[in-house]
Motif scaffolding. Structure first.
Motif, PDB file in Angstrom:
ATOM      1  N   GLU B 425     -24.308   6.988 -20.397  1.00 45.92           N
ATOM      2  CA  GLU B 425     -23.126   7.644 -19.830  1.00 45.92           C
ATOM      3  C   GLU B 425     -22.608   8.758 -20.747  1.00 45.92           C
ATOM      4  O   GLU B 425     -22.297   9.862 -20.302  1.00 45.92           O
ATOM      5  CB  GLU B 425     -22.056   6.558 -19.671  1.00 45.92           C
ATOM      6  CG  GLU B 425     -20.918   6.895 -18.733  1.00 45.92           C
ATOM      7  CD  GLU B 425     -19.907   5.750 -18.750  1.00 45.92           C
ATOM      8  OE1 GLU B 425     -18.732   6.030 -19.010  1.00 45.92           O
ATOM      9  OE2 GLU B 425     -20.313   4.591 -18.529  1.00 45.92           O
ATOM     10  N   ILE B 426     -22.548   8.466 -22.057  1.00 47.79           N
ATOM     11  CA  ILE B 426     -22.060   9.458 -23.017  1.00 47.79           C
ATOM     12  C   ILE B 426     -23.015  10.655 -23.073  1.00 47.79           C
ATOM     13  O   ILE B 426     -22.606  11.812 -23.079  1.00 47.79           O
ATOM     14  CB  ILE B 426     -21.887   8.823 -24.415  1.00 47.79           C
ATOM     15  CG1 ILE B 426     -20.888   7.666 -24.348  1.00 47.79           C
ATOM     16  CG2 ILE B 426     -21.431   9.855 -25.429  1.00 47.79           C
ATOM     17  CD1 ILE B 426     -20.867   6.783 -25.577  1.00 47.79           C
ATOM     18  N   ARG B 427     -24.329  10.342 -23.078  1.00 42.28           N
ATOM     19  CA  ARG B 427     -25.336  11.401 -23.128  1.00 42.28           C
ATOM     20  C   ARG B 427     -25.174  12.335 -21.923  1.00 42.28           C
ATOM     21  O   ARG B 427     -25.155  13.551 -22.066  1.00 42.28           O
ATOM     22  CB  ARG B 427     -26.726  10.776 -23.148  1.00 42.28           C
ATOM     23  CG  ARG B 427     -27.832  11.782 -23.386  1.00 42.28           C
ATOM     24  CD  ARG B 427     -29.192  11.117 -23.326  1.00 42.28           C
ATOM     25  NE  ARG B 427     -29.405  10.097 -24.332  1.00 42.28           N
ATOM     26  CZ  ARG B 427     -29.507   8.776 -24.074  1.00 42.28           C
ATOM     27  NH1 ARG B 427     -29.413   8.329 -22.850  1.00 42.28           N
ATOM     28  NH2 ARG B 427     -29.721   7.907 -25.041  1.00 42.28           N
ATOM     29  N   ASN B 428     -24.987  11.743 -20.753  1.00 42.73           N
ATOM     30  CA  ASN B 428     -24.827  12.549 -19.541  1.00 42.73           C
ATOM     31  C   ASN B 428     -23.597  13.434 -19.607  1.00 42.73           C
ATOM     32  O   ASN B 428     -23.619  14.587 -19.188  1.00 42.73           O
ATOM     33  CB  ASN B 428     -24.708  11.646 -18.307  1.00 42.73           C
ATOM     34  CG  ASN B 428     -26.016  10.948 -18.026  1.00 42.73           C
ATOM     35  OD1 ASN B 428     -27.054  11.339 -18.563  1.00 42.73           O
ATOM     36  ND2 ASN B 428     -25.973   9.918 -17.210  1.00 42.73           N
ATOM     37  N   ARG B 429     -22.515  12.885 -20.146  1.00 44.42           N
ATOM     38  CA  ARG B 429     -21.274  13.657 -20.259  1.00 44.42           C
ATOM     39  C   ARG B 429     -21.500  14.899 -21.135  1.00 44.42           C
ATOM     40  O   ARG B 429     -21.057  15.999 -20.803  1.00 44.42           O
ATOM     41  CB  ARG B 429     -20.189  12.771 -20.880  1.00 44.42           C
ATOM     42  CG  ARG B 429     -18.834  13.409 -20.999  1.00 44.42           C
ATOM     43  CD  ARG B 429     -17.783  12.384 -21.370  1.00 44.42           C
ATOM     44  NE  ARG B 429     -17.810  12.016 -22.769  1.00 44.42           N
ATOM     45  CZ  ARG B 429     -17.071  12.602 -23.713  1.00 44.42           C
ATOM     46  NH1 ARG B 429     -16.275  13.578 -23.400  1.00 44.42           N
ATOM     47  NH2 ARG B 429     -17.141  12.218 -24.969  1.00 44.42           N
ATOM     48  N   LEU B 430     -22.202  14.717 -22.243  1.00 42.95           N
ATOM     49  CA  LEU B 430     -22.447  15.836 -23.161  1.00 42.95           C
ATOM     50  C   LEU B 430     -23.366  16.873 -22.538  1.00 42.95           C
ATOM     51  O   LEU B 430     -23.111  18.080 -22.629  1.00 42.95           O
ATOM     52  CB  LEU B 430     -23.055  15.321 -24.468  1.00 42.95           C
ATOM     53  CG  LEU B 430     -22.157  14.407 -25.305  1.00 42.95           C
ATOM     54  CD1 LEU B 430     -22.936  13.842 -26.482  1.00 42.95           C
ATOM     55  CD2 LEU B 430     -20.928  15.153 -25.804  1.00 42.95           C
ATOM     56  N   VAL B 431     -24.418  16.401 -21.877  1.00 41.76           N
ATOM     57  CA  VAL B 431     -25.363  17.333 -21.261  1.00 41.76           C
ATOM     58  C   VAL B 431     -24.657  18.134 -20.168  1.00 41.76           C
ATOM     59  O   VAL B 431     -24.899  19.333 -19.994  1.00 41.76           O
ATOM     60  CB  VAL B 431     -26.609  16.578 -20.712  1.00 41.76           C
ATOM     61  CG1 VAL B 431     -27.510  17.502 -19.932  1.00 41.76           C
ATOM     62  CG2 VAL B 431     -27.370  15.949 -21.868  1.00 41.76           C
ATOM     63  N   GLU B 432     -23.743  17.472 -19.467  1.00 40.17           N
ATOM     64  CA  GLU B 432     -22.988  18.169 -18.428  1.00 40.17           C
ATOM     65  C   GLU B 432     -22.160  19.313 -19.018  1.00 40.17           C
ATOM     66  O   GLU B 432     -22.169  20.425 -18.495  1.00 40.17           O
ATOM     67  CB  GLU B 432     -22.088  17.164 -17.701  1.00 40.17           C
ATOM     68  CG  GLU B 432     -21.660  17.641 -16.323  1.00 40.17           C
ATOM     69  CD  GLU B 432     -20.578  16.748 -15.739  1.00 40.17           C
ATOM     70  OE1 GLU B 432     -20.627  15.525 -15.955  1.00 40.17           O
ATOM     71  OE2 GLU B 432     -19.668  17.299 -15.075  1.00 40.17           O
TER      72      GLU B 432
END
Lengths: 66, 577
Positions: B425-432
């Motif tokens: 979830e955190i990884r996705n937030r950053l990539v977004e």
């Protein structure tokens, strides 16, 4: 009396250590041009963090007689 | 755009922050046999508040600490009583007790880590004086075998079932994404002076630790209490910085636009003055809240010079400018060519220290398992106002305690073996954030400036209900309209984007609790509630995240060691206008 901050463009690796070490910060990374820019030299505290932390010797210099 | 690669690191204890508290915590955890990893969002032990502090301690060490600039107490008990009286009883009394009784030992012990001139750093070392603290400590940390890494901006804490199991951090220098799976995490990430337009802290003090703890679900307390340093320069073209422990400053006189020496009007005079000095010491660092508020009052009453007051240094005796290192620095660097012998220089307060923060117990445990905190990121030690020198004592006392608790906790609970569900979830937030289309309102620098402006206008030294409501509206608007567009053009810029996010959370916490506290106490001053109200407000305001909502809880102060007597008359009240 003015503080003069000079970046040696030939030596600069754009590591950004000087930007991060500056408490003000008087230095910025221009994301578009990908280079370090000196801004607000008049706010410099002459702490010389940028000189100390720079990844290559003499790539940045703070000139202020004190 | 994506991260260059991903790395997983396992360690017993992870310390976030390389200021005094973080370095001390790392040393202690290592001494207890833990494997320690110390990270900082920028270069190590360089750009933090310990380094830029005056280097003065407050502790019961008569004869060892210099009493030139701050009152030195004869016994820890005296220190304890003064800290409570000054903090107007908002302090956690067990924390204060721990601070006062352990500070002498922790300060003397610094010499074992190679710190020289303990207690008189500001007399012996050139600016920034705190270099003498952080650099030897960093060397000791490395020699003790702790691993260190600079340039790691923590994106979020990894929480699993209410337990903190490490962090995810972005390496802004290499572009890698780091996952730290840690037995225990120590938060020592400092304060949030940067949420105010006027501050004299480093640009890196963006309150990341407060926001990380809040998002993870930890409790924070007393967030409304912000200390302002009075003598911060407000002259265009000169650095926005105060004069640390500069002897010449004592000869300066604060004047309003009409040239009146206004400070005596606000501070007690005559016989009261003696009692006042007995209580608070004779030194400016111990009465900062009052001086700062007097200055704000003059400007509020329309007697200021624009948004500043005048600091008249024309009567500094010849020779005093050469009396100590700080005076020479002030004259030559901070004032650089400004002719203070002929005309006064403009000054006005700026944020210097967050006195509230993550709630801890005496062993630096937070309300979340596996998360420990020390230093400016914590709350409760200083109450509603801080004695000069207490902050440096605080970081070493509680830094050491946090390190010990973390090492012991990690020892008995072990390092998390596998992936933690929130990582994706955190990884996705950053990539977004990295891949958003650029829209001007999502620029992290613009968001930061907007927060700083509204906080300074509405949640500054003199607060009032309407202003606080306005700040909450402005911040809510930023959260709704700008935050969803927050972008970063490079991994390097992700630092600023994450900082903007943190600042917004911290600003909201400060404004919310300032709005709730309908009284004036210590550094918190409400124009619409100018009096201290012990009957209704001998309470601490705690903040906790409940879903997307910021929940405020009021809890009475536990007056277990000392109870407030009659309210001191030495308080600035609105009638002085």
């Amino acid at each position: 009396m003015k503080v003069i901050i000079t970046i040696n463009r030939e030596k600069c690796t754009r590591c950004g250590f000087c930007v991060d070490a500056c408490p003000i910060p008087c230095l910025f990374i221009d994301e578009e041009k990908n280079e370090i820019v000196v801004k607000d030299e008049h706010l410099c505290l002459v702490c010389r963090n940028c000189e100390e932390e720079a990844s290559r010797k003499d790539c940045i210099k703070v000139d202020f007689p004190y | 755009m994506n991260f260059k690669d991903e790395k997983v690191i396992k360690t017993d204890v992870l310390v976030i922050g390389s200021g005094g508290a973080g370095l001390r915590a790392a040393l202690e955890a290592r001494a207890y046999g833990a494997e320690v990893y110390l990270i900082d969002k920028v270069v190590l032990a360089t750009n933090n508040s310990t380094r830029y502090s005056g280097g003065g301690f407050k502790a019961a060490l008569p004869g060892i600490l210099s009493d030139a600039y701050t009152k030195v107490f004869a016994t820890p008990k005296q220190h304890f009583e003064a800290a409570l009286l000054h903090g107007e009883y908002l302090n956690d009394q067990f924390l204060v007790e721990t601070l006062c009784y352990e500070a002498p030992a922790r300060i003397l012990e610094l010499q074992e880590f190679g710190v020289e001139h303990v207690g008189e750093l500001y007399l012996k070392l050139p600016y920034p004086h705190g270099t003498g603290l952080v650099k030897p400590l960093l060397k000791a940390v490395k020699e003790a075998g702790c691993k260190t890494r600079a340039g790691l901006v923590v994106a979020d804490l990894l929480v699993e079932g209410g337990t903190v199991r490490g962090v995810m951090a972005v390496d802004i220098y290499t572009g890698s994404l780091f996952t730290f799976r840690a037995g225990a995490t120590v938060l020592a990430s400092g304060g949030a002076g940067e949420v105010y337009k006027r501050n004299d802290t480093s640009a890196n003090t963006t309150g990341d630790g407060f926001a990380l703890a809040y998002r993870a679900g930890a409790e924070l307390r007393d967030m409304e209490i912000i200390q302002f340093e009075p003598y911060v320069q407000a002259e265009p073209g000169l650095p926005m910085m105060d004069r640390h422990e500069c002897e010449a400053e004592f000869y300066g006189i604060l004047r309003n636009r009409k040239g009146e020496d206004f400070l005596p009007k606000y501070l007690p005079g005559g016989d009261e003055l003696d009692a006042f000095h007995k209580q608070f010491g004779t030194h400016l660092t111990d009465i900062r809240e009052m001086v700062a508020r007097s200055m704000a009052m003059e400007v509020h009453a329309g007697r200021g010079d624009g948004e500043a007051v005048l600091f008249d240094l024309t009567s500094v005796p010849p020779g005093k400018w050469d009396a100590d290192i700080a005076s020479v620095y002030t004259r030559n660097v901070l004032l650089r060519g400004f002719d203070v012998d002929k005309k006064p220089v403009r000054v006005f307060p700026g944020a210097i220290c967050n006195l509230g923060g993550v709630a801890i117990d005496v062993d630096c445990r937070t309300s979340l398992k596996g998360l420990f905190a020390a230093g400016e990121v914590t709350g409760g030690v200083h109450g509603a106002a801080r004695l000069g020198g207490d902050a440096l004592a605080d970081i070493f006392v509680f830094g050491a305690r946090a390190g010990r608790s973390a090492a012991l906790y990690a020892g008995s609970n072990g390092v998390p073996p596998g992936e933690i569900p929130v990582e994706a979830e955190i990884r996705n937030r950053l990539v977004e954030i990295l891949n958003r289309t650029l829209k001007s309102k999502g620029d992290p620098h613009t968001i930061k400036e907007a927060i700083k402006e509204t906080m300074w206008r509405n949640v500054g030294l003199l607060r009032r209900g309407e202003g606080l409501d306005q700040a909450l509206t402005d911040l809510g608007e930023l959260k709704e309209k700008s935050l969803p567009h927050l972008f970063s053009r490079s991994i390097r810029e992700l630092k600023y984007a994450l900082e903007a996010e943190s600042m917004l959370t911290v600003a909201e916490m400060i404004a919310c609790s300032a709005n709730r506290r309908e009284e004036s106490r210590g550094a918190h001053y409400r124009l619409d509630h100018p009096y201290r109200d012990d009957r209704s407000w001998l309470k601490n305001i705690f903040i906790r995240r409940e879903g997307d909502r910021m929940a405020l809880l009021e809890r009475p102060v536990a007056l277990l060691r000392s109870k407030p007597g009659p309210i001191s008359k030495f308080r600035l009240e609105v009638k002085a206008l």
